[in-house]
Enzyme design. Structure first.
Site, PDB file in Angstrom:
ATOM      1  N   ARG A   7      24.044  37.372  55.596  1.00 25.44           N
ATOM      2  CA  ARG A   7      22.794  36.808  56.364  1.00 25.44           C
ATOM      3  C   ARG A   7      22.329  38.032  57.004  1.00 25.44           C
ATOM      4  O   ARG A   7      22.821  38.739  57.605  1.00 25.44           O
ATOM      5  CB  ARG A   7      23.471  35.724  57.416  1.00 25.44           C
ATOM      6  CG  ARG A   7      24.216  35.884  58.721  1.00 25.44           C
ATOM      7  CD  ARG A   7      24.436  35.071  59.356  1.00 25.44           C
ATOM      8  NE  ARG A   7      24.896  33.724  58.854  1.00 25.44           N
ATOM      9  CZ  ARG A   7      24.534  32.305  59.147  1.00 25.44           C
ATOM     10  NH1 ARG A   7      23.528  32.187  60.302  1.00 25.44           N
ATOM     11  NH2 ARG A   7      25.147  31.358  58.596  1.00 25.44           N
ATOM     12  N   VAL A  13      22.434  34.078  52.876  1.00 26.18           N
ATOM     13  CA  VAL A  13      22.503  34.365  51.321  1.00 26.18           C
ATOM     14  C   VAL A  13      23.880  33.619  50.888  1.00 26.18           C
ATOM     15  O   VAL A  13      24.919  33.769  51.598  1.00 26.18           O
ATOM     16  CB  VAL A  13      22.521  35.744  50.866  1.00 26.18           C
ATOM     17  CG1 VAL A  13      22.925  35.753  49.593  1.00 26.18           C
ATOM     18  CG2 VAL A  13      21.495  36.313  51.288  1.00 26.18           C
ATOM     19  N   ASP A 122      10.432  45.501  53.572  1.00 28.65           N
ATOM     20  CA  ASP A 122      11.318  45.508  54.173  1.00 28.65           C
ATOM     21  C   ASP A 122      12.468  46.316  53.612  1.00 28.65           C
ATOM     22  O   ASP A 122      13.549  45.764  53.375  1.00 28.65           O
ATOM     23  CB  ASP A 122      11.938  44.205  54.531  1.00 28.65           C
ATOM     24  CG  ASP A 122      12.833  43.923  55.597  1.00 28.65           C
ATOM     25  OD1 ASP A 122      13.119  44.872  56.337  1.00 28.65           O
ATOM     26  OD2 ASP A 122      13.792  42.853  55.615  1.00 28.65           O
TER      27      ASP A 122
END
Length: 273
Positions: A7, A13, A122
């Site tokens: 996470r 996830v 990101d």
């Protein structure tokens, strides 16, 4: 959905099973507050569809994007690998050669995405998977994941606290200032990742988010040569250019940066694929 495997700032996830095709895959459920933001929702679906069309060996393939019970999700190929964050936390800094090898592969993926008009936004160790390669001469094989999650929308509309909080260690000065992001933004983040992979610590180690953002915007990166023996002034120059405050002062592409870094180190050629 079989088990949670991670996470981060944007969601959780899971390892999952595709019942139609009987295959293992990864499903990322985005934070509920993101799905409630209509601007983010539209941009997310648009960007993910573009990212899914990019066919590159170092980009994790995206199978599906959609919504279920109000939650946005992405289904991706499952890759049995640690991410670079886990590797650095468990084993410490990489060798310079290993760091450049991984960086070259990620740079190739980023340049391909930029050619399709996609900015990652990101790039961080948690979004770089590192698997073992079948080729003994090239044992590390990197994959870039998490395209299409717009960090600008996240930071503009939500606080960075709670279970989806993330780090600011790789955020470019223009992102902090709310300016448009482009390929130079991803290059800055990649340079931050490379710096940490070699040095073992982020470019700007700070405990407070405010101090960290101020350092990204104002402070010059500490030379790697001050942290590690054997690092030359040429390497410091390359990192300084990649981490320049103004986007236009950085290299023209991510691969240009990694190739300049390889040349500065003076090692064997590090191919991106």
């Amino acid at each position: 959905m079989e088990s949670e495997i991670g996470r981060g700032r944007t969601g959780v996830v899971y390892r999952a099973k595709d019942l139609r095709l009987d295959r293992t895959l990864v499903v990322k459920l985005l934070a509920p507050e993101l799905g409630r933001n209509e601007t983010f929702r539209r941009r997310f679906v648009h960007d993910i569809r573009i990212a899914a069309a990019i066919d590159h060996p170092h980009i994790v393939p995206i199978f599906e994007v959609g919504e279920a019970d109000g939650l946005l999700y992405i289904a991706m190929r499952y890759i049995a690998a640690l991410n670079l964050r886990e590797i650095l936390d468990q084993y410490g800094a990489l060798s310079v050669t290993g760091a450049i090898r991984i960086a070259g592969q990620v740079a190739s993926a980023l340049d391909s995405a930029h050619a399709h008009g996609v900015v990652h936004g990101d790039v961080s160790p948690g979004n770089i998977l590192v698997a073992r390669s079948a080729d003994e001469d090239r044992p590390q094989y990197a994959y870039l994941t998490d395209f299409g999650i717009d960090i600008r929308t996240l930071t503009e509309n939500f606080t960075c606290t709670g279970p989806f909080a993330g780090t600011l260690d790789y955020v470019a000065p223009e992102q902090i200032s709310g300016q448009p992001v482009n390929r130079a933004t991803d290059l800055y983040a990649l340079a931050c990742v490379v710096y940490e992979a070699i040095a073992g610590d982020p470019v700007f180690p700070r405990e407070e988010d405010t101090a960290l953002m101020r350092a990204h915007k104002r402070n010059e990166p500490p030379p790697l040569s001050q942290r590690l023996p054997g690092i030359t002034a040429h390497v410091d120059d390359v990192m300084r250019t990649a981490l320049a405050k103004a986007p236009d002062d950085r290299y023209g592409s991510c691969l240009e940066f990694t190739e300049e870094l390889r040349a500065a180190v003076g090692g064997p050629e590090v191919l991106p694929t």
